[in-house]
Design an enzyme around this catalytic site. Structure first.
Site, PDB file in Angstrom:
ATOM      1  N   GLN A 125       0.919  -1.079   0.097  1.00 47.22           N
ATOM      2  CA  GLN A 125      -0.013   0.115   0.046  1.00 47.22           C
ATOM      3  C   GLN A 125       0.984   1.239  -0.297  1.00 47.22           C
ATOM      4  OE1 GLN A 125       0.275   1.855   2.691  1.00 47.22           O
ATOM      5  NE2 GLN A 125      -0.374   0.872   4.669  1.00 47.22           N
ATOM      6  N   SER A 128       1.052   6.771   2.490  1.00 48.25           N
ATOM      7  CA  SER A 128       1.963   7.666   3.124  1.00 48.25           C
ATOM      8  C   SER A 128       3.064   8.305   2.127  1.00 48.25           C
ATOM      9  CB  SER A 128       2.827   7.321   4.230  1.00 48.25           C
ATOM     10  OG  SER A 128       1.867   6.997   5.197  1.00 48.25           O
ATOM     11  N   SER A 160       3.818  -0.824   3.076  1.00 50.96           N
ATOM     12  CA  SER A 160       4.000  -1.923   3.680  1.00 50.96           C
ATOM     13  C   SER A 160       4.087  -2.895   2.742  1.00 50.96           C
ATOM     14  CB  SER A 160       3.020  -2.297   4.866  1.00 50.96           C
ATOM     15  OG  SER A 160       1.676  -2.325   4.300  1.00 50.96           O
ATOM     16  N   GLU A 243     -14.888  -1.685   8.187  1.00 52.21           N
ATOM     17  CA  GLU A 243     -15.082  -2.874   8.020  1.00 52.21           C
ATOM     18  C   GLU A 243     -13.724  -3.755   7.764  1.00 52.21           C
ATOM     19  OE1 GLU A 243     -18.512  -4.208   5.995  1.00 52.21           O
ATOM     20  OE2 GLU A 243     -19.170  -1.837   6.066  1.00 52.21           O
ATOM     21  N   ASN A 369      -2.307   7.339  17.611  1.00 55.09           N
ATOM     22  CA  ASN A 369      -3.479   7.393  18.333  1.00 55.09           C
ATOM     23  C   ASN A 369      -3.603   8.733  18.639  1.00 55.09           C
ATOM     24  OD1 ASN A 369      -3.317   4.972  18.401  1.00 55.09           O
ATOM     25  ND2 ASN A 369      -2.844   4.197  20.353  1.00 55.09           N
ATOM     26  N   GLU A 370      -2.698   9.749  18.766  1.00 55.31           N
ATOM     27  CA  GLU A 370      -3.120  11.212  19.066  1.00 55.31           C
ATOM     28  C   GLU A 370      -4.203  11.548  17.940  1.00 55.31           C
ATOM     29  OE1 GLU A 370       0.190  10.073  19.049  1.00 55.31           O
ATOM     30  OE2 GLU A 370       0.123   9.913  21.141  1.00 55.31           O
TER      31      GLU A 370
END
Lengths: 385, 353, 385, 353
Positions: A125, A128, A160, A243, A369-370
């Site tokens: 993928q 980024s 990745s 999903e 997570n931020e």
């Protein structure tokens, strides 16, 4: 509320269990982030596919089993229970595959899905870029239209599986005047084209789990555009949707880790601090909570519900749980917790250390997570931006 | 009562800091990672020239004749530089142990250490592993009976145990204990081993301070430059606050290390408790610094080529070496719950009323 | 590094200990946030003052003992060791007193300091307004000059000791055109003037630790201005400065709490979870760290060092420690941890519950810990605003 | 397999929520705080009219004949409203206990409870206190031998034990146990007491969910309005993230409570473990919600007149009632470490392969 499995569901589970028992390799494969491991995992995927278990939730017409989400959860439980290999083509199977089913032309479906199912073609993928990490809309790689080709330039990073994949999917800016999430197009790119340079990125565990991919006047036929030109953001959002994210991080993964952790703690129960026993207990509870919550969500989805910003709760929860479990395992291993598995004194340290290093990336990737906490606060709790 | 390092001590620290800034770079650390021993005899010799291995060697054995207060300042610098040389094993632990043993061992080895010509490693029952055994010319090792032995490396069976930190080289060591290898036994050996443990743990605490400070610095620097959503990520409160929390841990670990150094240097009665408090707090600061610095870096911090993990791994190593946290917490807890330790206002320093 | 007390310091300690042993009331006073308790505390302060121990760090000329910071720490250790009462006039003694010494006219010093020393006049602080909490520069209360008086209007809130104090100090906007921290003047206000309404604020523990104070055309003589007109911010910053903050939260306070906590844990050692024992141990370590750090700072100050943003580290550390200690105490008390002290079954719960409710305010008052973290990040670590 | 509440259940929940929104306000809660009993017979009667006390009362005794799945939804609402009436003691715990005891006790008391004409309190060895004993018409109490007794309040010695939460009224109770008061003994009494504990703990967990949700709501509302430095404080990441963290805790506690309700309703073999998991997670969410909501409010939250503490105190009360966290953690831990519980993928639900 009905917490019993139907007869059909029980049969489905039994079938999966039987096939896996007979087919899962007896010895663990090498990491798919090595050349040898990638080869082994491709072989395993081919076998899974031959057995009809590679694409469980896909429609039968694309080589799948037409399973619903609940059956998918059952399959995952059996898969982890059997200790089966990780899925090298997860980017394809869980992210891109369903997106092609939704946005792809008939030709694209026929071209891409069968080879994805068999992992003959493994996908990286390309979300980024160096300046588009958590801020995903800041994409700068370009694709300009030249006849029946796009000409790609720019750079993707943190791709990745990039080191050993055959194809990459990602967004490129087709409208040079556009800003943010407008003017982007979703394009599928064979990694062997002239002008592409793949540079593996070595991670903390020393493996090349990611790659940087550089594009220098790379010519891609326009038929590899997925969805409409300039509408790549919608396609990407569908791809990144909950999903599918769920499928990448099914509860069974964390239940399997929690089980190994509890077993490790039981084995060393006399040498560990009581507080560690307590924390192990809390982790197991959290893994159960994650499982139950997933079933709650799946029940809602099967009844035609929709998922929104709750996915951010999910991301925070599993990533923190996964990290905590690995920290505790190293704590239980005590002096041996710092040893590489190949150390003569390593004993039963297994993959906990590498698992810990991998778990450290959990709070970072797929939106830190931020960022997730911002989303919860703003979209769920209604706090001002 | 003056709870400060003096000017000479700070001058010494600055000298070593400047030396390490020049001579020990992330690149040179990585180069050593690729070598079999992970150690550089040339660098060791250079360190000897500025007095590091011989810091605690008494002057009559050609050393600097200094104490643990100076030692913690220098090992903090070693941590800040991610230096991999056997400073803790040899300079902080083996030297005072040899000095206390005295006699032929001290006469032979202390001048060599001060000259940068020998490495000495020390084993202890607190860990199954001996750090730097693979390059040690002499090993000081306990046997099963609590006696202490001195053996040369060729007389020992050293098995490398690869660890998570390529800078930390540990091994299991077997040897034939005999009358001729025995350097101390009984109460003397117990006393020496206890002192070695406290010195090793103190040194790790000091190293962890330097590591933590560097981790905060690296993270703050990166966060000040890296932009997301059009702003440096360091301007977001989430990043600010996680780094501020580590800074709080670091700055309250620091005086504990300072006091523990004083207690070891003066052989204070609560020396062991003071050392354990220091190691707990400093390693907690460093390991949480590792986590937070990684989170502030995001994905880039997760790569082998980014230098961040040099210090992350050092943080974990200091946490592991010379007694892990449960051991040190247990020592303090025992002292508190048995009532062995006077507590409350006015009990922190000796000579309180 | 010299960690021994000098002969003089030992003598100072012995003197303090002896006086306190002979004078500290045998039974605890009521809370100074009640009418009766305020009276009892004023009596105690008068006694302390008569003994020469009320204003230990003040110069002898103002009724103090001329003690340096280290002697102050020693006195505090003995004060807490003796279980002596809390200081009802802490706003005066530790905050305003030293500020008057620095900024006051000779007349102001003579007028205010002796009665402050004896607590004949108890002081409330008026830092906050409804819209000037953490954002202290957003002051809206006004003072306009009318001949030899200021006329005050507006409102102060969270005035600690406001309910039973005689005087209040705070900043008022004397330049109506000014913004933020400019144009403010520091004024001392008798709370019995016409136009002043004091409305006690009941806290979580049911006591009136704070008050709102309303000003309606209150006329205050100009000689009660402290420092220059329009320069109130500098005066306030000096008042809020670290050295004085230190005096309000001397290490002895937390060491005393840590000691009580350890003793409680020892008493109930058989019924508490091992993890609680561990946490108690960590708290005691933290109290020691706080003590050592304070001595480090005091050593620096005595050698003429300066204190800056480090005060923010201090604020976070003690407030979190104090809260944690009280949480643990309630945990140790188990079922009885929720009982009011007057409950027949309360046993040895003592003041832990009220102490917990008070400790909850620690991370909030004197600049929330969130603000402190900003200060650390920006001023110490150099992160961008 | 369908892990959802059904439409009827959600409809019932909404009805009760709307009723409580109108009838139970912070003002009315505070008014009751000032009364001697802290309870309102009128409100109790009103609650009976919408079916709350009689929810679990079998239809033949004039009740609604529903189960724990419905009960947790309604008690969540009671938590959200900070309702102080004896719903848990009477409706959630005493009713099924009386129904299981059957006979004269059931015949006499169940219809009265359903009609809102009686309050019944239940004691349990897990706590020295009995909630709502002071207003109970009947008390169901264990004796020292593990038998269960039914005594009227005038036959018991009830000593109020003022607690931190004026809504929580607890007491120590003494009574003369005799043949005539004994309602059950031996295995039956053990079984009944175990079920009572699980029902009480489950109800507390459900109440904690409602409390936590309300605390988050109050904090988010305040933070969206209150300005500092020219911006709503809710726009600062520090405030956002602390509230987001509580929200995560809440939403992962919720399915644990839901499953525990199902297990209690169906008397599943792992009922006790499921209940303990739920109570731990829900009370952890609520108590951390209390802390965070206070911090988001700042000083104003620290005042008696601000309503926030109504829910903060409820959070602490639920944490204390029907087994504190160490008890429940201990139950789960034992099940895990003795290996009594099947664990791992595919073991979460009954009937897995």
């Amino acid at each position: 509320m009905d917490l019993d499995y139907s007869k059909d569901q029980q049969t489905f589970r039994a079938d999966a269990r039987e096939w896996l028992q007979q087919n899962v390799p007896a010895t663990a494969l090498e990491s798919f982030d090595t050349a040898e491991g990638a080869k082994q995992h491709r072989e395993w995927e081919a076998r899974l596919n031959a057995g009809g278990w590679a694409m469980v939730p896909w429609p039968v017409e694309y080589g799948g089993r037409g399973a619903n989400l609940l059956e998918w959860l059952i399959f995952e439980e059996e898969y982890y229970r059997a200790g089966a290999p990780k899925r090298i083509n997860q980017n394809g199977i869980f992210l891109l595959g369903p997106t092609i089913m939704e946005y792809g032309t008939p030709e694209q479906k026929a071209r891409f899905l069968p080879k994805m199912a068999s992992s003959e073609e493994v996908w990286a993928q390309g979300w980024s870029e160096p300046n588009a990490g958590s801020d995903m809309a800041n994409i700068q790689a370009t694709a300009f239209r030249d006849g029946d080709h796009f000409v790609l330039n720019g750079q993707k990073t943190w791709a990745s599986r990039g080191a050993f994949a055959d194809w990459l999917f990602g967004m490129f800016r087709t409208d040079p005047e556009s800003e943010r999430h407008r003017g982007l197009t979703f394009i599928l790119v064979p990694l062997d084209l002239p002008g592409i340079t793949v540079r593996p990125i070595e991670q903390l565990d020393g493996l090349a789990g990611f790659a940087e991919v550089f594009f220098d006047d790379v010519r891609v036929p326009v038929e590899h555009q997925l969805g409409e030109q300039g509408k790549g953001w919608s396609v990407a959002m569908a791809t990144a949707g909950f999903e599918r994210g769920l499928m990448l991080r099914s509860p069974a993964r964390f239940q399997a880790t929690a089980k190994r952790l509890v077993e490790l703690a039981r084995l060393h129960v006399d040498s560990i601090e009581p507080s560690v026993r307590d924390e192990v207990t809390r982790c197991w509870i959290a893994a159960e909570a994650y499982t139950l919550d997933t079933h709650r969500t799946v029940s809602r989805l099967l009844a035609d519900g929709k998922i929104g910003a709750e996915a951010s709760l999910n991301k925070i929860f599993w990533s923190e749980l996964d990290l905590r479990m690995h920290e505790l395992a190293l704590e239980i291993l005590g002096d041996r917790g710092e040893l590489r598995p190949e150390a003569p004194a390593a004993g039963d340290v297994g993959s906990w250390l590498d698992g810990y290093l991998f778990a450290l990336s959990g709070p970072i990737y797929a939106g830190t997570n931020e960022i997730q906490r911002n989303i919860i606060a703003e979209r769920i709790l209604g706090l001002p931006r | 009562m003056d709870f400060r390092f003096d000017e000479d001590q700070e001058l010494l620290q600055n000298t070593v800091r400047e030396f390490l800034q020049t001579e020990v770079t992330p690149g040179s650390v990585r180069t050593l990672w690729e070598t079999e021993t992970g150690r550089s005899p040339e660098l060791w010799k250079q360190l000897a020239e500025i007095g590091l291995p011989g810091l605690l060697v008494p002057e009559q054995h050609d050393g600097m004749g200094m104490g643990e207060e100076e030692m913690v300042l220098l090992i903090e610098e070693a941590g800040r530089a991610a230096l991999a040389e056997p400073v803790i094993a040899t300079a902080a632990v083996a030297v005072p142990l040899l000095a206390e043993l005295g006699g032929a061992l001290a006469n032979e080895w202390l001048p060599k250490i001060a000259a940068g010509e020998a490495v000495v490693a020390v084993g202890h029952p607190v860990s199954p592993f001996v750090e730097d055994a693979h390059v040690a010319d002499l090993l000081l090792l306990p046997d099963g009976t609590g006696a202490l032995h001195a053996v040369t490396r060729d007389a020992a069976d050293v098995t490398a145990q690869p660890s998570n930190d390529p800078s930390r080289r540990i091994a299991t060591v077997e040897f034939d204990a005999s009358e001729s290898t025995r350097a101390a036994h009984g109460d003397e050996a117990s006393r020496l081993l206890a002192a070695a443990l406290d010195r090793g743990a103190l040194a790790c605490a000091a190293g962890a301070l330097g590591v933590c400070d560097r981790l905060i610095g690296l993270a703050a620097e990166y966060a000040g430059e890296r932009k997301q959503f059009g702003k440096p990520i360091g301007s977001f409160q989430a990043v600010k606050h996680m780094l501020a929390n580590v800074k709080v841990k670091l700055e309250y670990a620091r005086p504990l290390v300072q006091r523990a150094a004083h207690s070891v240097a003066n052989d204070a009665s609560a020396r062991d408790v003071h050392v354990s408090m220091a190691k707990l707090a400093a390693c907690e600061a460093a390991t949480s610094g590792a986590k937070v610095a990684l989170q502030a870096h995001g994905a880039i911090g997760y790569t082998w080529e980014q230098d961040l993990h040099l210090w992350m791994r050092r943080a974990w190593s200091f946490d592991h070496a010379w007694g892990r946290s449960p051991f040190h917490l247990g020592r303090v807890r025992e002292a508190l719950f048995t009532g062995a330790l006077p507590i409350g206002p006015g009990t922190t320093f000796r000579g309180d009323a």
